[in-house]
Write an enzyme that holds these catalytic residues in place. Sequence first.
Site, PDB file in Angstrom:
ATOM      1  N   THR A  70       0.726  -1.338  -0.235  1.00 17.59           N
ATOM      2  CA  THR A  70      -0.127   0.052   0.275  1.00 17.59           C
ATOM      3  C   THR A  70       1.328   1.495  -0.334  1.00 17.59           C
ATOM      4  OG1 THR A  70      -1.271  -1.132   1.536  1.00 17.59           O
ATOM      5  CG2 THR A  70      -2.304   1.088   1.245  1.00 17.59           C
ATOM      6  N   THR A  71       1.260   1.401   1.094  1.00 16.83           N
ATOM      7  CA  THR A  71       2.283   2.399   0.950  1.00 16.83           C
ATOM      8  C   THR A  71       3.665   3.231  -0.241  1.00 16.83           C
ATOM      9  OG1 THR A  71       3.071   1.411   3.567  1.00 16.83           O
ATOM     10  CG2 THR A  71       4.376   3.532   2.471  1.00 16.83           C
ATOM     11  N   HIS A 134      -8.972   0.094   3.441  1.00 17.66           N
ATOM     12  CA  HIS A 134      -8.910  -1.407   3.331  1.00 17.66           C
ATOM     13  C   HIS A 134      -9.559  -1.840   3.239  1.00 17.66           C
ATOM     14  CE1 HIS A 134      -3.984  -1.284   3.998  1.00 17.66           C
ATOM     15  NE2 HIS A 134      -3.982  -0.903   5.253  1.00 17.66           N
ATOM     16  N   LYS A 289      11.955  -4.900   4.779  1.00 16.30           N
ATOM     17  CA  LYS A 289      12.815  -5.789   4.231  1.00 16.30           C
ATOM     18  C   LYS A 289      12.419  -5.403   2.503  1.00 16.30           C
ATOM     19  CE  LYS A 289      15.057  -9.946   6.271  1.00 16.30           C
ATOM     20  NZ  LYS A 289      14.310 -10.888   5.772  1.00 16.30           N
ATOM     21  N   GLY A 290      10.818  -5.224   1.834  1.00 14.61           N
ATOM     22  CA  GLY A 290      10.542  -5.270   1.266  1.00 14.61           C
ATOM     23  C   GLY A 290      11.187  -6.145  -0.510  1.00 14.61           C
TER      24      GLY A 290
HETATM   25  P1  A3P Z   1       7.926  -6.368   4.766  1.00 14.80           P
HETATM   26  O1  A3P Z   1       7.653  -6.886   5.607  1.00 14.80           O
HETATM   27  O2  A3P Z   1       8.423  -8.225   3.512  1.00 14.80           O
HETATM   28  O3  A3P Z   1       8.764  -5.701   3.952  1.00 14.80           O
HETATM   29  P2  A3P Z   1       1.957  -1.879   2.801  1.00 14.80           P
HETATM   30  O4  A3P Z   1       2.086  -0.838   3.068  1.00 14.80           O
HETATM   31  O5  A3P Z   1       0.580  -2.626   2.493  1.00 14.80           O
HETATM   32  O6  A3P Z   1       1.893  -2.019   4.638  1.00 14.80           O
HETATM   33  O7  A3P Z   1       3.064  -2.778   2.867  1.00 14.80           O
HETATM   34  C1  A3P Z   1       4.331  -3.436   4.002  1.00 14.80           C
HETATM   35  C2  A3P Z   1       4.947  -4.232   2.711  1.00 14.80           C
HETATM   36  O8  A3P Z   1       5.331  -3.013   1.770  1.00 14.80           O
HETATM   37  C3  A3P Z   1       6.357  -4.054   3.740  1.00 14.80           C
HETATM   38  O9  A3P Z   1       6.898  -6.146   2.860  1.00 14.80           O
HETATM   39  C4  A3P Z   1       7.174  -3.610   2.893  1.00 14.80           C
HETATM   40  O10 A3P Z   1       8.678  -3.251   3.555  1.00 14.80           O
HETATM   41  C5  A3P Z   1       6.586  -2.952   1.424  1.00 14.80           C
HETATM   42  N1  A3P Z   1       7.492  -2.269   1.797  1.00 14.80           N
HETATM   43  C6  A3P Z   1       7.152  -0.234   1.556  1.00 14.80           C
HETATM   44  N2  A3P Z   1       7.492   0.348   1.019  1.00 14.80           N
HETATM   45  C7  A3P Z   1       7.768  -0.101  -0.555  1.00 14.80           C
HETATM   46  C8  A3P Z   1       8.261   0.443  -1.047  1.00 14.80           C
HETATM   47  N3  A3P Z   1       8.746   1.825  -1.650  1.00 14.80           N
HETATM   48  N4  A3P Z   1       8.711  -0.470  -2.353  1.00 14.80           N
HETATM   49  C9  A3P Z   1       8.801  -1.986  -1.761  1.00 14.80           C
HETATM   50  N5  A3P Z   1       8.310  -2.656  -0.770  1.00 14.80           N
HETATM   51  C10 A3P Z   1       7.928  -1.769   0.336  1.00 14.80           C
END
Ligand code: A3P
Length: 326
Positions: A70-71, A134, A289-290
């Site tokens: 999402t972020t 969500h 970790k992404g």
């Molecule tokens: P991980 O916990 O596997 O590292 P959301 O934004 O929906 O809460 O999702 C969070 C997940 O997206 C986390 O995964 C986070 O590290 C990852 N994330 C956040 N920013 C990101 C970005 N710019 N590019 C790729 N993944 C990202």
Amino acid sequence: MASSSEGLQAYEEEKLLSLPKESGWGSRHLYLHQHFWCPSTHFQGVINFQNHFLAKDSDVIVASFPKSGTTWLKALTFSILNRQRFSSSHNHPLLTSNPHELVPFLDFIFHGDNIHDKLSHLSNMTEPRVFGTHLPFPSLPKSIKESSCKIVYICRNPFDTFVSLWIFANKINPHSMHELTIEEALEKSCKGIVGFGPTWEHMLGYWRESIANPNKVLFLKYEELKEDANFHVKRVAEFLDCPFTKEEESNGVIENIIKLCSFQKMKNLDVNKSGTVGRNLEKKYLFRKGEIGDWVNYFSPAMIEKLSKTMEEKLSGSGLSFKTCS
Ligand code: A3P
């Protein structure tokens, strides 16, 4: 009963008490509201959003199941839509604000009182307004479904989504690890009992709508976005009726947006390293970790079998699949 700290009005508490309830993780309790498990902390915001939000045709909604990217998608969508207002490298709002501040969750905005002040603030926002949610597709307010506003949805393979959520839930609520094990959390998740779940219902609702109504919903996968960000950023821009011009492409505008929104860049920005966003959420927890495939470090063979079987059962015949389950 929901605590008064959740800010519920008497009629909302009464409604809440009539709903099936489960203990959650990350959020104290989950309530089965309109076929999805709504975290108690979100209940008031969700009800107000459903009852009061009025979509404009120019709105863009970033929809997702929690921990699906999402972020990242909020940052990309904001940058794509505002690329003429803000250059990607200088004074870009993403350098000083978290994506959730620039693209607020409609599920949170309406938490608390003063609905009318909130509505008036929303109606004065610069257009196109970009919001996150969500909520599952069937539970979105009528005005979102019936207006010409567009929805960009992101989903992620359920193995990585589960691990990301498990770790996140334990950071925001360190007691949850003592309350249930990862195996128990997966059991619950496979039964659909997880905030905004069942996961498959969430994904399938948007998946089916993206097929029935491709101009309304664009369906993205985290893994595909990672593998070929350039292609999917262009897809998003085309879907939002603001395709990149040849000149923008040759000037590196797409690459700049991808770089600005990349995991490493976002994670290392001072604005994302400390402080909180929304309802006291530590911003640093949003960037872990992404990566694709980190789930292998957490799943036992029995857990792999459990989730694979559940996905096979729930997604079969839908046309929606993920590489990990093949
Ligand atoms: P991980 O916990 O596997 O590292 P959301 O934004 O929906 O809460 O999702 C969070 C997940 O997206 C986390 O995964 C986070 O590290 C990852 N994330 C956040 N920013 C990101 C970005 N710019 N590019 C790729 N993944 C990202």
